[in-house]
Design a protein around this motif. Sequence first.
Motif, PDB file in Angstrom:
ATOM      1  N   ALA A  13     -14.809   7.382   4.036  1.00  7.22           N
ATOM      2  CA  ALA A  13     -13.541   7.841   4.615  1.00  7.22           C
ATOM      3  C   ALA A  13     -12.408   7.537   3.649  1.00  7.22           C
ATOM      4  CB  ALA A  13     -13.277   7.161   5.954  1.00  7.22           C
ATOM      5  N   GLY A  14     -11.344   8.304   3.762  1.00 11.09           N
ATOM      6  CA  GLY A  14     -10.182   8.076   2.925  1.00 11.09           C
ATOM      7  C   GLY A  14      -8.912   8.336   3.691  1.00 11.09           C
ATOM      8  N   ILE A  15      -7.823   7.715   3.227  1.00 11.60           N
ATOM      9  CA  ILE A  15      -6.508   7.945   3.823  1.00 11.60           C
ATOM     10  C   ILE A  15      -5.479   7.929   2.706  1.00 11.60           C
ATOM     11  CG2 ILE A  15      -6.178   5.471   4.349  1.00 11.60           C
ATOM     12  CD1 ILE A  15      -4.682   6.414   6.914  1.00 11.60           C
ATOM     13  N   THR A  16      -4.596   8.915   2.730  1.00  7.99           N
ATOM     14  CA  THR A  16      -3.567   9.001   1.701  1.00  7.99           C
ATOM     15  C   THR A  16      -2.295   8.279   2.146  1.00  7.99           C
ATOM     16  OG1 THR A  16      -2.573  11.027   2.548  1.00  7.99           O
ATOM     17  CG2 THR A  16      -4.463  11.250   1.059  1.00  7.99           C
ATOM     18  N   ARG A  17      -1.389   8.143   1.208  1.00 11.86           N
ATOM     19  CA  ARG A  17      -0.114   7.505   1.533  1.00 11.86           C
ATOM     20  C   ARG A  17       0.601   8.283   2.626  1.00 11.86           C
ATOM     21  NH1 ARG A  17       2.984   6.084  -3.599  1.00 11.86           N
ATOM     22  NH2 ARG A  17       2.596   8.293  -3.969  1.00 11.86           N
ATOM     23  N   GLY A  18       0.404   9.578   2.639  1.00 12.53           N
ATOM     24  CA  GLY A  18       1.039  10.400   3.663  1.00 12.53           C
ATOM     25  C   GLY A  18       0.317  10.421   4.986  1.00 12.53           C
ATOM     26  N   GLY A  19      -0.839   9.753   5.058  1.00 10.48           N
ATOM     27  CA  GLY A  19      -1.541   9.656   6.329  1.00 10.48           C
ATOM     28  C   GLY A  19      -2.669  10.650   6.523  1.00 10.48           C
ATOM     29  N   TYR A  20      -2.930  11.494   5.516  1.00  4.64           N
ATOM     30  CA  TYR A  20      -4.054  12.431   5.647  1.00  4.64           C
ATOM     31  C   TYR A  20      -5.372  11.659   5.595  1.00  4.64           C
ATOM     32  CZ  TYR A  20      -7.420  16.054   4.515  1.00  4.64           C
ATOM     33  OH  TYR A  20      -8.520  16.875   4.521  1.00  4.64           O
ATOM     34  N   ARG A  21      -6.250  11.997   6.518  1.00  6.30           N
ATOM     35  CA  ARG A  21      -7.543  11.319   6.614  1.00  6.30           C
ATOM     36  C   ARG A  21      -8.678  12.294   6.355  1.00  6.30           C
ATOM     37  NH1 ARG A  21      -4.061   9.264  10.383  1.00  6.30           N
ATOM     38  NH2 ARG A  21      -4.085   7.012  10.762  1.00  6.30           N
ATOM     39  N   ILE A  36       0.822  -1.212   0.000  1.00  5.21           N
ATOM     40  CA  ILE A  36       0.000   0.000   0.000  1.00  5.21           C
ATOM     41  C   ILE A  36       0.857   1.264   0.000  1.00  5.21           C
ATOM     42  CG2 ILE A  36      -2.025  -1.092   0.980  1.00  5.21           C
ATOM     43  CD1 ILE A  36      -1.299   0.050   3.700  1.00  5.21           C
ATOM     44  N   PHE A  37       2.168   1.096   0.125  1.00  6.86           N
ATOM     45  CA  PHE A  37       3.061   2.229  -0.115  1.00  6.86           C
ATOM     46  C   PHE A  37       2.938   2.703  -1.556  1.00  6.86           C
ATOM     47  CE2 PHE A  37       5.266   3.259   3.563  1.00  6.86           C
ATOM     48  CZ  PHE A  37       5.763   2.141   4.228  1.00  6.86           C
ATOM     49  N   SER A  38       2.523   1.789  -2.435  1.00  8.72           N
ATOM     50  CA  SER A  38       2.416   2.097  -3.852  1.00  8.72           C
ATOM     51  C   SER A  38       1.098   2.754  -4.220  1.00  8.72           C
ATOM     52  CB  SER A  38       2.570   0.809  -4.667  1.00  8.72           C
ATOM     53  OG  SER A  38       3.786   0.162  -4.374  1.00  8.72           O
ATOM     54  N   ILE A  39       0.197   2.851  -3.258  1.00 10.62           N
ATOM     55  CA  ILE A  39      -1.156   3.350  -3.526  1.00 10.62           C
ATOM     56  C   ILE A  39      -1.277   4.757  -2.958  1.00 10.62           C
ATOM     57  CG2 ILE A  39      -3.597   2.955  -3.133  1.00 10.62           C
ATOM     58  CD1 ILE A  39      -2.913  -0.049  -2.846  1.00 10.62           C
ATOM     59  N   ASP A  40      -1.699   5.697  -3.807  1.00 10.52           N
ATOM     60  CA  ASP A  40      -1.775   7.090  -3.371  1.00 10.52           C
ATOM     61  C   ASP A  40      -2.840   7.311  -2.308  1.00 10.52           C
ATOM     62  OD1 ASP A  40      -1.121   8.341  -6.734  1.00 10.52           O
ATOM     63  OD2 ASP A  40       0.243   7.683  -5.156  1.00 10.52           O
ATOM     64  N   ALA A  41      -3.987   6.694  -2.507  1.00  8.21           N
ATOM     65  CA  ALA A  41      -5.077   6.877  -1.545  1.00  8.21           C
ATOM     66  C   ALA A  41      -5.934   5.628  -1.503  1.00  8.21           C
ATOM     67  CB  ALA A  41      -5.941   8.075  -1.927  1.00  8.21           C
ATOM     68  N   MET A  42      -6.397   5.311  -0.319  1.00  8.95           N
ATOM     69  CA  MET A  42      -7.360   4.223  -0.156  1.00  8.95           C
ATOM     70  C   MET A  42      -8.583   4.780   0.541  1.00  8.95           C
ATOM     71  SD  MET A  42      -5.037   0.856   0.540  1.00  8.95           S
ATOM     72  CE  MET A  42      -6.426  -0.215   0.114  1.00  8.95           C
ATOM     73  N   ARG A  43      -9.718   4.294   0.117  1.00 14.14           N
ATOM     74  CA  ARG A  43     -10.979   4.849   0.608  1.00 14.14           C
ATOM     75  C   ARG A  43     -11.969   3.743   0.926  1.00 14.14           C
ATOM     76  NH1 ARG A  43      -9.315   7.910  -3.850  1.00 14.14           N
ATOM     77  NH2 ARG A  43      -8.846  10.101  -3.323  1.00 14.14           N
ATOM     78  N   TRP A  44     -12.867   4.066   1.807  1.00 16.62           N
ATOM     79  CA  TRP A  44     -14.035   3.238   2.096  1.00 16.62           C
ATOM     80  C   TRP A  44     -15.266   3.971   1.577  1.00 16.62           C
ATOM     81  CZ3 TRP A  44     -14.085  -1.695   3.643  1.00 16.62           C
ATOM     82  CH2 TRP A  44     -12.953  -2.220   4.267  1.00 16.62           C
ATOM     83  N   HIS A  45     -16.123   3.216   0.917  1.00 15.79           N
ATOM     84  CA  HIS A  45     -17.383   3.719   0.393  1.00 15.79           C
ATOM     85  C   HIS A  45     -18.483   2.796   0.910  1.00 15.79           C
ATOM     86  CE1 HIS A  45     -14.944   5.723  -2.856  1.00 15.79           C
ATOM     87  NE2 HIS A  45     -14.168   4.696  -2.572  1.00 15.79           N
ATOM     88  N   ARG A  46     -19.716   3.239   0.781  1.00 16.99           N
ATOM     89  CA  ARG A  46     -20.833   2.361   1.115  1.00 16.99           C
ATOM     90  C   ARG A  46     -22.000   2.637   0.190  1.00 16.99           C
ATOM     91  NH1 ARG A  46     -22.337   4.952   7.057  1.00 16.99           N
ATOM     92  NH2 ARG A  46     -23.299   6.889   6.297  1.00 16.99           N
ATOM     93  N   GLN A  47     -22.811   1.618   0.047  1.00 13.38           N
ATOM     94  CA  GLN A  47     -24.014   1.753  -0.774  1.00 13.38           C
ATOM     95  C   GLN A  47     -25.147   1.028  -0.100  1.00 13.38           C
ATOM     96  OE1 GLN A  47     -23.606   0.515  -4.881  1.00 13.38           O
ATOM     97  NE2 GLN A  47     -25.340   1.777  -5.474  1.00 13.38           N
ATOM     98  N   ALA A  48     -26.160   1.792   0.279  1.00 14.83           N
ATOM     99  CA  ALA A  48     -27.367   1.237   0.873  1.00 14.83           C
ATOM    100  C   ALA A  48     -28.348   0.909  -0.240  1.00 14.83           C
ATOM    101  CB  ALA A  48     -27.963   2.237   1.857  1.00 14.83           C
ATOM    102  N   PRO A  49     -29.280   0.002   0.026  1.00 14.11           N
ATOM    103  CA  PRO A  49     -30.265  -0.362  -1.007  1.00 14.11           C
ATOM    104  C   PRO A  49     -31.016   0.855  -1.527  1.00 14.11           C
ATOM    105  CG  PRO A  49     -30.365  -1.904   0.807  1.00 14.11           C
ATOM    106  CD  PRO A  49     -29.446  -0.797   1.252  1.00 14.11           C
TER     107      PRO A  49
END
Length: 114
Positions: free
Chosen positions: A49-57, A28-41
């Motif tokens: 929520a999201g977090i960048t490689r640098g730790g910004y949330r 995940i050092f290779s990934i700029d940003a990782m995020r969580w999404h959701r979808q309700a019916p």
Amino acid sequence: QVQLVESGGGLVQAGGSLRLSCTASVSIFSIDAMRWHRQAPGKQRELVAGITRGGYRNYRDSVKGRFTISRDNAKNTVYLQMNSLKPEDTAVYYCSASGTYNGWGQGTQVTVSS
């Protein structure tokens, strides 16, 4: 592309907690940003929520103070700790990666009963 595998969903009563995990097939050092999404019916998918490689949330307003996103670089895993869950948090939760590597997980169901 990166393969992402989510886990940790389930059924919980209102006020309870769950921790979701998203494990990537690359560092995940290779990934700029990782995020969580959701979808309700019947609703559109929304960013949670999201977090960048640098730790910004960042968080959507409705989960601030209740959800925490974090990352364990050694395990190539991003977590979403969800506390004080509400019935309106019920949804399929997806993680995504963006940047040099892109991809989406298959989703994990979270159901919060009242």
